[in-house]
Design an enzyme around this catalytic site. Structure first.
Site, PDB file in Angstrom:
ATOM      1  N   HIS A 269      -5.496  -4.488 -28.236  1.00  0.00           N
ATOM      2  CA  HIS A 269      -6.565  -3.529 -27.941  1.00  0.00           C
ATOM      3  C   HIS A 269      -6.004  -2.307 -27.217  1.00  0.00           C
ATOM      4  O   HIS A 269      -6.233  -1.160 -27.636  1.00  0.00           O
ATOM      5  CB  HIS A 269      -7.633  -4.217 -27.079  1.00  0.00           C
ATOM      6  N   GLU A 270      -5.269  -2.550 -26.147  1.00  0.00           N
ATOM      7  CA  GLU A 270      -4.705  -1.426 -25.397  1.00  0.00           C
ATOM      8  C   GLU A 270      -3.642  -0.696 -26.213  1.00  0.00           C
ATOM      9  O   GLU A 270      -3.466   0.519 -26.080  1.00  0.00           O
ATOM     10  CB  GLU A 270      -4.125  -1.913 -24.063  1.00  0.00           C
ATOM     11  N   HIS A 273      -5.391   1.976 -28.172  1.00  0.00           N
ATOM     12  CA  HIS A 273      -5.587   3.166 -27.338  1.00  0.00           C
ATOM     13  C   HIS A 273      -4.284   3.962 -27.245  1.00  0.00           C
ATOM     14  O   HIS A 273      -4.277   5.195 -27.348  1.00  0.00           O
ATOM     15  CB  HIS A 273      -5.996   2.755 -25.919  1.00  0.00           C
ATOM     16  N   GLU A 299     -12.323   4.182 -28.147  1.00  0.00           N
ATOM     17  CA  GLU A 299     -12.570   2.754 -28.347  1.00  0.00           C
ATOM     18  C   GLU A 299     -12.506   2.371 -29.820  1.00  0.00           C
ATOM     19  O   GLU A 299     -12.158   1.240 -30.158  1.00  0.00           O
ATOM     20  CB  GLU A 299     -13.921   2.353 -27.749  1.00  0.00           C
TER      21      GLU A 299
END
Length: 505
Positions: A269-270, A273, A299
């Site tokens: 997830h990060e 980003h 997001e």
């Protein structure tokens, strides 16, 4: 305006904005350190340093010369002579000046100091399951963000003024309408899954050695394109990404020896980003254009990788054999089918970051509703734990026994990020729409994922999203990237297909 005067103003504007961006980069680094490396005894001093730099940033923004140059450069005759990136940069700086000017400088500094201290207190309170330790800080934070909303002004709900910081143009009226549309099909799908019965996932709680978890996480991050020469992976209480510069984008995760999924998907997830930050135009790094279009768009990039790629069947057809090799004593007796169904199971859970793509949205509904009530003065901070449990029971049929698993689980409120949570659901919707468009545009995308060939995917995202930085509004960017305005249809279709695939329904 005389050309020489115009050139002088543009040059002076660029120099001042560059200075402001450098202060922001310093603040980003200090905040990253505060959440990863800072000793407990350094928190008070660090909060004061962050407060000082926050004040200096605002003073730079509110400098009369900058205001004069911005006013002159937004005049129609002058604006017509500017190139499009400069014109957009001037517009964004003008908006930021107006918002900063509306709030007393001493309040902005005090808020920066308060939230730095509050994040450290939140981490200790969560560890000790002690909401009473954190609640005085949260009361001050809520009071301050309500003041901010009053300073900025709003036409409908005071929450609108806060939303605009994270998703420009978004309002409570729009979100309420969107969530009313989204919620019934999600509830219907959840009812169908409950009827199908649970999926066995007990093996995911076996002992996964931490050093091998980290090695596996780093391997996959490199494969999807995260550049460790321009970033690093560390540990924090709550995973996050800090984009200091396209050449310095840092991410964190957290490791649990009995939860392989937590660290892996948090890092993925990060990493999503971070890919966005690393692929932003380097030539815009010292301008307001060198940022993500909005938090919803940001997001969408993280959810694209952790949900639409990381939970896909082709992805694990590529990586499951490696996972078995990395953890033979844990996964050696687990079939691919069992593993795939386990990581894709839909099951109400207490922790938002561990939630599946369907029930995750109910976590956001809950936080959004509580935030609206807090900001409107309809809910007291002291009543938050009980309100949290009540809504969890109503929405997902479960409730936390501890505040650590409930109202204390997220870092956002301690950081003062009121208005942020709805962007997670917006990000899911945007990601689904981008994923569907990419499938139309790329030949055999599933085969590319199955082969670990992520370069075409990164290139598509760079072309359609990343290279535009903050030039376009979120709605315009999604429409331009996918060929249609933002819509919930692809996300609902994705969830319906996932239910069919995993549960055979």
């Amino acid at each position: 305006m005389h050309p020489t005067s115009l050139e002088m103003r543009v040059r002076r504007f660029a120099e001042r904005v560059r200075t402001i961006k450098h202060v922001e980069q310093a603040l980003a680094l200090l905040n990253w350190d505060a959440q990863t490396m800072l000793p407990k005894k350094g928190v008070e001093a660090r909060s004061q340093v962050i407060g000082t730099l926050t004040e200096q940033r605002v003073r730079l923004l509110l400098d009369p010369q900058l205001a004069e140059d911005v006013a002159a450069l937004t005049e129609p005759e002058a604006a017509a002579q500017l190139d499009e990136p400069t014109r957009e940069a001037v517009r964004l700086v003008k908006r930021e000046i107006e918002r900063r000017r509306a709030v007393p400088l001493e309040l902005q500094r005090a808020f920066a100091e308060l939230t730095t201290e509050a994040e450290a207190v939140w981490a200790e309170a969560r560890k000790a399951d002690d909401f009473a330790r954190f609640s005085p800080y949260l009361e001050r934070i809520v009071a301050t963000v309500r003041t901010f909303a009053d300073c900025w002004g709003y036409e409908g709900h005071p929450y609108d003024a806060l939303l605009d910081d994270y998703e420009p143009g978004m309002t409570v009226a729009k979100l309420d309408a969107l969530f009313r549309e989204l919620r019934p099909p999600l509830e219907a799908l959840l009812d169908r899954v409950r009827e199908a019965g649970p999926v066995d996932a007990a093996f995911l709680r076996r002992a996964f050695p931490l050093d091998r978890q980290r090695a596996f996480v780093e391997r996959v991050l490199v494969d999807i394109g995260y550049d460790f020469d321009g970033g690093r992976l560390d540990v924090s209480a709550h995973p996050f990404c800090t984009g200091i510069h396209p050449g310095d984008v840092r991410i964190t995760t957290r490791y649990n020896p009995h939860d392989f999924v937590d660290a892996f998907f948090s890092a993925l997830h990060e990493g999503g980003h971070a890919l966005y930050e690393q692929q932003l135009p380097a030539e815009w790094a010292d301008t307001p254009l060198g940022e993500g279009a909005s938090m919803g768009i940001h997001e969408s990039q993280s959810r694209f990788w952790d949900t639409f790629i990381g939970l896909s069947r082709p992805f694990w057809e590529r990586y499951y054999p490696e996972a078995v090799d990395k953890f033979p004593e844990v996964l050696g007796d687990v079939s691919f089918s069992a593993f795939y169904r386990a990581i894709n199971r839909i099951e109400p859970s207490l922790i938002r970051v561990d939630a599946d793509p369907l029930t995750y949205q109910f976590h956001i509904f809950l936080r959004y509703e509580l935030e609206k009530q807090l900001v409107a003065g309809e809910l007291a901070v002291a009543d938050l734990p009980a309100a949290w449990r009540e809504r969890m029971r109503a929405y997902l049929g479960i409730a936390p026994e501890t505040d650590a698993d409930g109202v204390l689980q997220d870092v956002h409120w301690s950081a003062g990020l009121f208005g942020y949570f709805p962007t997670y659901t917006l990000g899911n919707l945007y990601a689904a729409q981008l994923h569907a468009a990419m499938h139309r545009d790329l030949d055999d995308m599933d085969a590319r994922v199955r082969e670990g060939d992520f370069a075409p995917i990164r290139a598509w995202l760079a072309d359609r999203v990343h290279r535009h930085g903050r030039r376009h509004s979120p709605e315009a960017l999604i429409a331009q990237a996918t060929g249609e305005p933002p819509t919930a249809r692809p996300f609902i279709a994705f969830l319906e297909e996932k239910v069919r695939d995993v549960y055979g329904l």
